[in-house]
Motif scaffolding. Structure first.
Motif, short mmCIF file in Angstrom:
data_model
loop_
_atom_site.label_atom_id
_atom_site.label_comp_id
_atom_site.label_asym_id
_atom_site.label_seq_id
_atom_site.Cartn_x
_atom_site.Cartn_y
_atom_site.Cartn_z
N ARG A 208 1.08 -1.31 0.54
CA ARG A 208 0.11 0.26 -0.09
C ARG A 208 1.16 1.29 0.08
O ARG A 208 0.70 2.19 -0.78
CB ARG A 208 -0.75 -0.04 1.68
CG ARG A 208 -2.14 1.37 1.02
CD ARG A 208 -2.76 0.74 2.46
NE ARG A 208 -3.59 1.68 2.15
CZ ARG A 208 -4.90 2.39 2.67
NH1 ARG A 208 -5.16 1.21 3.53
NH2 ARG A 208 -5.78 3.18 3.60
N ASP A 256 -5.57 6.89 -2.71
CA ASP A 256 -5.54 6.60 -1.45
C ASP A 256 -5.27 7.73 -0.42
O ASP A 256 -6.15 7.93 0.30
CB ASP A 256 -4.54 5.43 -1.33
CG ASP A 256 -5.07 4.79 -0.14
OD1 ASP A 256 -5.52 5.30 0.73
OD2 ASP A 256 -4.13 3.95 0.31
N ARG A 304 -7.19 0.31 -2.54
CA ARG A 304 -6.26 -0.28 -1.70
C ARG A 304 -6.20 -0.57 -0.50
O ARG A 304 -5.09 -1.20 -0.38
CB ARG A 304 -5.48 1.01 -1.62
CG ARG A 304 -5.14 1.75 -3.43
CD ARG A 304 -4.23 1.15 -4.16
NE ARG A 304 -2.58 1.15 -3.04
CZ ARG A 304 -1.71 0.86 -3.40
NH1 ARG A 304 -1.60 -0.02 -4.84
NH2 ARG A 304 -0.26 1.09 -2.72
#
Length: 330
Positions: A208, A256, A304
């Motif tokens: 991530r 994200d 994500r």
């Protein structure tokens, strides 16, 4: 700030004022709540790093903020967003006044971010590479409860390595392409930029964040370029192999972060576009600011979180920004 070298290659100027504000005050500038003012332009990616770090660390009450007009003139960054075109705390109309208060004969570039000592009105530092690292480490006594560790000691070597490549080929790479004066110079910068973006995209396909499982300084530095990519770098700087929205991984990663408190709530696309398209007259002589791109996609789901990761580690998200610092919604 930067110049074009004899080889027609863009060279970013080194920071001239590199004093540091530290916990022990070893450069003569000790960390003190309320003593310093952070001067930024929301248009500038280098200044935007400090905006994000300040928000994530909860330093709003300890380090006041001055936001300049996104369009500067030959006299430097202007405080025309404030009443009487004057910063209400420093009492100056142009950031250059703080530079000359520090060094009366200074005739170099006037850049943001800049930290100014409020009592004396003197510039302390314009070292954009160091300011955010010091906010994360030297200012720790003033961090909010639950502030994330943006520069964890155990990961610093990896963070530094990631940031070095991102700075050279992406953060600075878009400028190297955009300000190139020869085809071969542009071609080389373009190739390095997209080779590095491809590498980063491949890396982020399986995790991530760039380093570890939390947000670090490396993510902040990549984000401030990615968030400007389609709005200015793709067209204005001719970085047009593909748009950010056409890279599935990087587009989801950028969304994200944008949707994470402390990132998107510092971004002003109007300031970004007006600065680049109106100031760089050698690239855009008409100074026309394009209407697009459509920004609504920044709020679309990114998924994500399926990769795991803990954005703030053992900490918590920052609260909402102070009312005076709220940017217009998309």
């Amino acid at each position: 700030m930067g110049t074009v070298s004899n080889s027609a290659e863009w060279v970013r100027s080194a920071s001239h004022f590199t004093d540091r504000v530290t916990a022990d005050g070893r450069d003569g500038w000790p960390v003190e709540p309320g003593r310093y003012r952070l001067v930024v332009s929301r248009a500038c990616p280098w200044a935007s790093r400090s905006l994000v770090a300040r928000r994530l660390l909860g330093l709003e009450g300890a380090l006041s903020l001055a936001v300049t007009d996104p369009v500067q003139d030959e006299r430097s960054w202007r405080f025309t967003l404030d009443p009487d075109d004057r910063d209400p705390v420093l009492g100056i109309r142009f950031l250059g006044e703080a530079y000359r208060a520090r060094e009366p004969e200074y005739d170099g570039g006037i850049s943001v971010p800049a930290i100014v000592d409020v009592p004396s009105g003197r510039l302390v530092t314009n070292d954009y590479q160091r300011i955010t690292l010091d906010l994360a480490t030297e200012w720790s006594a003033l961090h909010r409860p639950g502030a994330p560790d943006l520069y964890p000691e155990a990961l610093r070597d990896e963070i530094d390595e990631r940031m070095d490549g991102i700075y050279r080929d992406i953060n600075n790479g878009v400028y190297a392409a955009g300000f190139a004066k020869r085809q071969e110079t542009y071609d080389a910068a373009y190739a390095r930029l997209f080779a590095r973006l491809d590498q980063v995209s491949e890396h982020l396909a399986g995790q991530r964040y760039l380093v570890g499982d939390t947000i670090t300084e490396a993510d902040i530095r990549l984000f401030t370029t990615l968030v400007r990519f389609d709005a200015v770098y793709h067209g204005h700087f001719k970085c047009n192999r593909n748009k950010l929205t056409e890279d599935r991984v990087l587009w989801a990663y950028a969304r994200d972060l944008f949707q994470t408190p402390g990132f998107g709530d510092t971004v002003d696309f109007d300031h970004i576009k007006r600065h680049y398209y109106r100031v760089h007259e050698d690239i855009n002589p008409t100074r026309i600011v394009p209407r697009g791109p459509d920004l609504r996609g920044w709020r679309a789901p990114h998924h994500r979180e399926e990769l795991g990761g803990r954005p703030f580690g053992d900490g918590t998200p920052p609260g909402p920004p102070p009312a005076a610092e709220v940017v217009p919604p998309l």
